[in-house]
Each structure stands twice: as structure tokens, then as C-alpha cells.
Design a protein around this motif. Structure first.
Motif, PDB file in Angstrom:
ATOM      1  N   GLU A  51       0.816  -9.040 -12.011  1.00 30.07           N
ATOM      2  CA  GLU A  51       0.355  -9.276 -13.382  1.00 30.07           C
ATOM      3  C   GLU A  51      -0.950 -10.043 -13.406  1.00 30.07           C
ATOM      4  N   HIS A  52      -1.057 -11.039 -12.533  1.00 30.30           N
ATOM      5  CA  HIS A  52      -2.285 -11.839 -12.501  1.00 30.30           C
ATOM      6  C   HIS A  52      -3.500 -10.963 -12.186  1.00 30.30           C
ATOM      7  N   ALA A  53      -3.302 -10.005 -11.268  1.00 30.55           N
ATOM      8  CA  ALA A  53      -4.420  -9.125 -10.894  1.00 30.55           C
ATOM      9  C   ALA A  53      -4.587  -7.974 -11.889  1.00 30.55           C
ATOM     10  N   GLY A  54      -3.548  -7.670 -12.642  1.00 32.02           N
ATOM     11  CA  GLY A  54      -3.574  -6.483 -13.494  1.00 32.02           C
ATOM     12  C   GLY A  54      -3.452  -5.210 -12.664  1.00 32.02           C
ATOM     13  N   ALA A  55      -2.646  -5.266 -11.590  1.00 29.48           N
ATOM     14  CA  ALA A  55      -2.494  -4.124 -10.690  1.00 29.48           C
ATOM     15  C   ALA A  55      -1.287  -3.283 -11.103  1.00 29.48           C
ATOM     16  N   ASP A  56      -1.371  -1.979 -10.815  1.00 24.27           N
ATOM     17  CA  ASP A  56      -0.281  -1.059 -11.110  1.00 24.27           C
ATOM     18  C   ASP A  56       0.800  -1.200 -10.036  1.00 24.27           C
ATOM     19  N   PRO A  57       2.011  -1.616 -10.434  1.00 28.86           N
ATOM     20  CA  PRO A  57       3.081  -1.833  -9.438  1.00 28.86           C
ATOM     21  C   PRO A  57       3.397  -0.579  -8.629  1.00 28.86           C
ATOM     22  N   ARG A  58       3.133   0.604  -9.182  1.00 27.15           N
ATOM     23  CA  ARG A  58       3.425   1.850  -8.462  1.00 27.15           C
ATOM     24  C   ARG A  58       2.484   2.066  -7.280  1.00 27.15           C
ATOM     25  N   ARG A  59       1.418   1.275  -7.223  1.00 31.70           N
ATOM     26  CA  ARG A  59       0.478   1.390  -6.102  1.00 31.70           C
ATOM     27  C   ARG A  59       0.793   0.377  -5.007  1.00 31.70           C
ATOM     28  N   LEU A  60       1.848  -0.406  -5.209  1.00 33.13           N
ATOM     29  CA  LEU A  60       2.199  -1.423  -4.204  1.00 33.13           C
ATOM     30  C   LEU A  60       3.450  -0.996  -3.444  1.00 33.13           C
ATOM     31  N   ASP A  61       3.350  -1.073  -2.114  1.00 34.36           N
ATOM     32  CA  ASP A  61       4.489  -0.778  -1.242  1.00 34.36           C
ATOM     33  C   ASP A  61       4.737  -2.037  -0.408  1.00 34.36           C
ATOM     34  N   LEU A  62       5.988  -2.423  -0.286  1.00 41.67           N
ATOM     35  CA  LEU A  62       6.308  -3.610   0.509  1.00 41.67           C
ATOM     36  C   LEU A  62       6.990  -3.184   1.793  1.00 41.67           C
ATOM     37  N   GLU A  63       6.470  -3.648   2.929  1.00 43.86           N
ATOM     38  CA  GLU A  63       7.057  -3.321   4.232  1.00 43.86           C
ATOM     39  C   GLU A  63       7.990  -4.442   4.655  1.00 43.86           C
ATOM     40  N   LEU A  64       9.271  -4.113   4.704  1.00 43.97           N
ATOM     41  CA  LEU A  64      10.270  -5.070   5.176  1.00 43.97           C
ATOM     42  C   LEU A  64      10.637  -4.711   6.606  1.00 43.97           C
ATOM     43  N   THR A  65      11.150  -5.690   7.337  1.00 45.86           N
ATOM     44  CA  THR A  65      11.712  -5.376   8.652  1.00 45.86           C
ATOM     45  C   THR A  65      13.224  -5.555   8.582  1.00 45.86           C
ATOM     46  N   GLU A  66      13.897  -5.041   9.596  1.00 43.89           N
ATOM     47  CA  GLU A  66      15.354  -5.107   9.592  1.00 43.89           C
ATOM     48  C   GLU A  66      15.862  -6.543   9.479  1.00 43.89           C
ATOM     49  N   SER A  67      15.068  -7.513   9.952  1.00 43.28           N
ATOM     50  CA  SER A  67      15.512  -8.913   9.882  1.00 43.28           C
ATOM     51  C   SER A  67      15.666  -9.403   8.443  1.00 43.28           C
ATOM     52  N   SER A  68      14.995  -8.730   7.497  1.00 42.12           N
ATOM     53  CA  SER A  68      15.150  -9.115   6.085  1.00 42.12           C
ATOM     54  C   SER A  68      16.447  -8.587   5.492  1.00 42.12           C
ATOM     55  N   LEU A  69      17.036  -7.608   6.178  1.00 44.91           N
ATOM     56  CA  LEU A  69      18.140  -6.880   5.560  1.00 44.91           C
ATOM     57  C   LEU A  69      19.506  -7.318   6.049  1.00 44.91           C
ATOM     58  N   VAL A  70      19.538  -8.049   7.151  1.00 44.37           N
ATOM     59  CA  VAL A  70      20.827  -8.334   7.782  1.00 44.37           C
ATOM     60  C   VAL A  70      21.527  -9.553   7.180  1.00 44.37           C
ATOM     61  N   THR A  71      21.183  -9.908   5.962  1.00 38.90           N
ATOM     62  CA  THR A  71      21.918 -11.009   5.322  1.00 38.90           C
ATOM     63  C   THR A  71      22.828 -10.427   4.246  1.00 38.90           C
ATOM     64  N   ASP A  72      22.894 -11.079   3.130  1.00 35.08           N
ATOM     65  CA  ASP A  72      23.757 -10.639   2.032  1.00 35.08           C
ATOM     66  C   ASP A  72      23.202  -9.356   1.404  1.00 35.08           C
ATOM     67  N   ILE A  73      23.844  -8.242   1.712  1.00 32.53           N
ATOM     68  CA  ILE A  73      23.264  -6.953   1.324  1.00 32.53           C
ATOM     69  C   ILE A  73      23.186  -6.784  -0.195  1.00 32.53           C
ATOM     70  N   ASP A  74      24.114  -7.375  -0.933  1.00 26.98           N
ATOM     71  CA  ASP A  74      24.059  -7.246  -2.394  1.00 26.98           C
ATOM     72  C   ASP A  74      22.843  -7.980  -2.959  1.00 26.98           C
ATOM     73  N   LYS A  75      22.570  -9.151  -2.374  1.00 26.31           N
ATOM     74  CA  LYS A  75      21.395  -9.907  -2.824  1.00 26.31           C
ATOM     75  C   LYS A  75      20.117  -9.165  -2.486  1.00 26.31           C
ATOM     76  N   VAL A  76      20.063  -8.659  -1.256  1.00 29.99           N
ATOM     77  CA  VAL A  76      18.882  -7.919  -0.807  1.00 29.99           C
ATOM     78  C   VAL A  76      18.651  -6.724  -1.731  1.00 29.99           C
ATOM     79  N   SER A  77      19.728  -6.001  -1.987  1.00 32.50           N
ATOM     80  CA  SER A  77      19.648  -4.818  -2.813  1.00 32.50           C
ATOM     81  C   SER A  77      19.208  -5.160  -4.238  1.00 32.50           C
ATOM     82  N   ALA A  78      19.737  -6.256  -4.790  1.00 32.57           N
ATOM     83  CA  ALA A  78      19.363  -6.658  -6.150  1.00 32.57           C
ATOM     84  C   ALA A  78      17.875  -6.997  -6.232  1.00 32.57           C
ATOM     85  N   LYS A  79      17.368  -7.686  -5.208  1.00 34.07           N
ATOM     86  CA  LYS A  79      15.937  -8.026  -5.195  1.00 34.07           C
ATOM     87  C   LYS A  79      15.089  -6.768  -5.158  1.00 34.07           C
TER      88      LYS A  79
END
Ligand code: C2E
Ligand code: MG
Ligand code: MG
Ligand code: MG
Length: 283
Positions: free
Chosen positions: A138-166
Motif C-alpha cells: 500500500e505504501h508503494a501503491g504496488a499491485d499485489p498480483r505482481r508480487l510473489d513470495l518465495e518461501l522455503t520448506e523451513s517456513s512450513l514445518v510449524t503450525d500448518i493451520d497458521k501458515v495456511s491462514a497467513k
């Protein structure tokens, strides 16, 4: 002024690393100064389709050290994670990438490019992560559809419901998600069906010897088929030769990133690359 990590964040080191403590403390102090003095820069590496179209760019951070020159992320990201600097640094990376998206918003070709940003586990798991991404967009006024976030498996091995909700909270705004370095971590395949991912990235360690090592070839093929069956896109990292690209293409992978196309480049050189590509496409 937002301060996410805080100067007094404590780092814990393994006692066997005692000899390194002073050197590491120096680097850590240098990193905080670097953030204050804006010594970090983003380089961008093209992600290319089978027909040569540039689909997007991966933003890769470098530290422009006044004495040591350009320091690659492998030399400071892990330390930044340990001492908490990854929070303000990660925020800066997101802001810089979003500012770049906004700067291209009215450009005839560049406005359709997606920028991929690497997110470390500590950053993703922080409770303010979603709000931070939204604020940066929002601060930049950027289109969210142009942003991709690269996660690694280490971000996913915790509480899967929380990860999924985020992930869902950001996906609802149009942000995409890729799973980086896929196959090198510890996550279970069951995560793949429960998380709203868009893309798998075949780690470059499988691509390097793909033509000579049948095991690497088998793993790469397995990832491509898995992605296809799960309805995910797939991109190969570290593609250095036309032969590697042909092999991947022959097995159904149609997006590539690597030195064959371009190394990561500072923004001016990247724009030259894009212009040259656009001219080629017209001929
Ligand atoms: P990554 O996300 O897997 O990024 C790909 C790495 O492969 C980059 O290294 C890129 O320069 C390198 N690479 C690209 N094409 C080729 C190729 O054809 N051959 C070879 N041998 N290498 C290639 P880089 O820029 O040194 O980044 C290393 C890692 O640092 C990244 O791996 C990522 O995990 C991390 N990183 C970079 N920027 C950020 C950031 O802003 N935030 C976080 N949390 N991590 C970052
Ligand atoms: Mg990456
Ligand atoms: Mg990777
Ligand atoms: Mg990596």
C-alpha cells in the motif's frame, strides 16, 4: 519510524563458535549500520518462459560494503536471521521490490512483470508478517498480483493451520507464493496439498548435474510431474546451459531461471536486458 528488530536483539552462539564470536559480532554491528546507511541493494534475475518471454524477476539482496565491495547474501542472511536483523532487512527488501513494481506500473511491457521476493522463515513466522506485506504494497501503491513470495520448506514445518491462514490472507489480495529450493528441506508432501501455493522451484542442486546424474534427473522429473498433478506451476533454478534447458523442456518444465538467460543484475542493467529482449521480440 518503524523499528522491527531492535538494536538490542541478543544473538546466541554455540560455544564451539567462541573463536568466531568477535568476528561475527563485527559483522552483525556492520549489518545494523548497513541498514541505517542504506548499503543494501537489490539485484534482479529474470525468470523466462520457453519462448523467451520474461515472466518475472527474482529480487536478490546484496550488501554494498564500503570496503569489502558487493557481499552476497549467503554471507549475511543466516546471521541476520539469528540476530533479528532479518525483520527490518526483510521489510526493506519488500518495500524496495514494491517501489520497483510501482515505478513500472505504467510501462507498456514492464507493468506485467512479477517480482519474486525471498522470505526467510523467521520473517514469515513473525506475527506482523501479513500486515507488513500489506503495508509495503500500500505504501508503494504496488499491485499485489505482481508480487510473489518465495518461501522455503523451513517456513512450513510449524503450525500448518497458521501458515495456511497467513498465506490465504495475502492470496486474497492477489499475492502469489512459490516454494523455493524445493526438495532440499524437510517438509512432508502432505503440506503441498494443504497450502495455497502457486509454484514449485526446482532447486539448482538438482539442475546442475541433470544431464549426467540419473538421480538428479529423476528428482527433477518427479517435481515437474508432482507440480502438474497438483495444479502448480514449476520453474527450474540454476539453468546454465541450453542442454539443461532442453532436458527440462522435454520433461514438461516451461519456466527457467539461471545464468543461461542472465545473472542477477542491478536495476539499470536489468532494464537494458529487458529492452534488448523487447527489441528482439519485435524482429
Ligand atoms: P535462492 O533464493 O535460491 O536464489 C537463487 C540463487 O542462485 C541466487 O544466489 C542466484 O544468484 C543464484 N543463481 C541464479 N542462477 C544461477 C545459475 O545459473 N547458476 C548458479 N550456480 N547460481 C545461480 P544469491 O543471489 O547469492 O542468493 C543466495 C540465497 O540468498 C538465495 O537463494 C536466498 O535463499 C537468499 N536471499 C537472497 N536475497 C534474499 C532476501 O532478500 N531475503 C532472504 N530472506 N533471503 C535472500
Ligand atoms: Mg529464491
Ligand atoms: Mg532457490
Ligand atoms: Mg538457495
Amino acid at each position: 519510524r518503524a523499528k522491527l528488530g531492535g538494536r538490542n536483539a541478543v544473538c546466541f552462539f554455540d560455544p564451539s563458535m567462541q573463536a568466531d564470536v568477535h568476528a561475527r559480532a563485527d559483522v552483525e554491528a556492520g549489518l545494523w549500520v548497513a541498514l541505517e546507511q542504506r548499503q543494501f541493494v537489490l539485484h534482479y534475475q529474470p525468470q523466462v518462459a520457453a519462448d523467451g518471454t520474461v515472466l518475472g524477476l527474482e529480487a536478490l539482496v546484496r550488501w554494498h560494503h564500503p570496503v569489502r565491495g558487493l557481499v552476497p547474501p549467503d554471507e549475511f542472511i543466516a546471521l541476520a536471521e539469528e540476530c533479528g536483523l532479518i525483520l527490518p532487512l526483510g521489510r526493506w527488501v519488500l518495500e524496495a521490490a514494491c517501489a520497483q513494481l510501482a515505478a513500472w506500473a505504467d510501462h507498456p511491457q514492464r507493468s506485467r512483470l512479477v517480482i519474486s521476493v525471498n522470505v526467510s522463515a523467521r520473517q514469515f513466522l513473525h506475527e506482523d508478517f501479513v500486515a507488513g506485506v500489506v503495508a509495503a504494497l500500500e505504501h508503494a501503491g504496488a499491485d499485489p498480483r505482481r508480487l510473489d513470495l518465495e518461501l522455503t520448506e523451513s517456513s512450513l514445518v510449524t503450525d500448518i493451520d497458521k501458515v495456511s491462514a497467513k498465506m490465504e490472507a495475502l492470496k486474497a489480495r492477489g499475492v502469489g507464493f512459490s516454494l523455493d529450493d524445493f526438495g532440499t528441506g524437510y517438509s512432508s508432501l502432505a503440506y503441498l496439498k494443504r497450502l495455497p501455493l502457486d509454484q514449485l522451484k526446482i532447486d539448482r542442486s538438482f539442475v546442475r548435474d541433470i544431464l549426467v546424474d540419473p538421480n538428479d534427473a529423476a528428482i527433477a522429473r518427479m517435481i515437474i510431474v508432482l507440480a502438474e498433478n497438483l495444479g502448480l506451476r514449476v520453474i527450474a533454478e540454476g539453468v546454465e546451459t541450453a542442454e539443461q534447458r532442453e532436458f527440462l523442456a522435454g520433461n514438461g518444465c516451461s519456466a527457467y531461471q539461471g545464468y543461461l538467460f542472465s545473472a542477477p543484475r542491478p536495476i539499470a542493467a536489468l532494464e537494458d536486458f529487458l529492452d534488448a529482449r523487447a527489441t528482439q521480440a519485435l524482429c
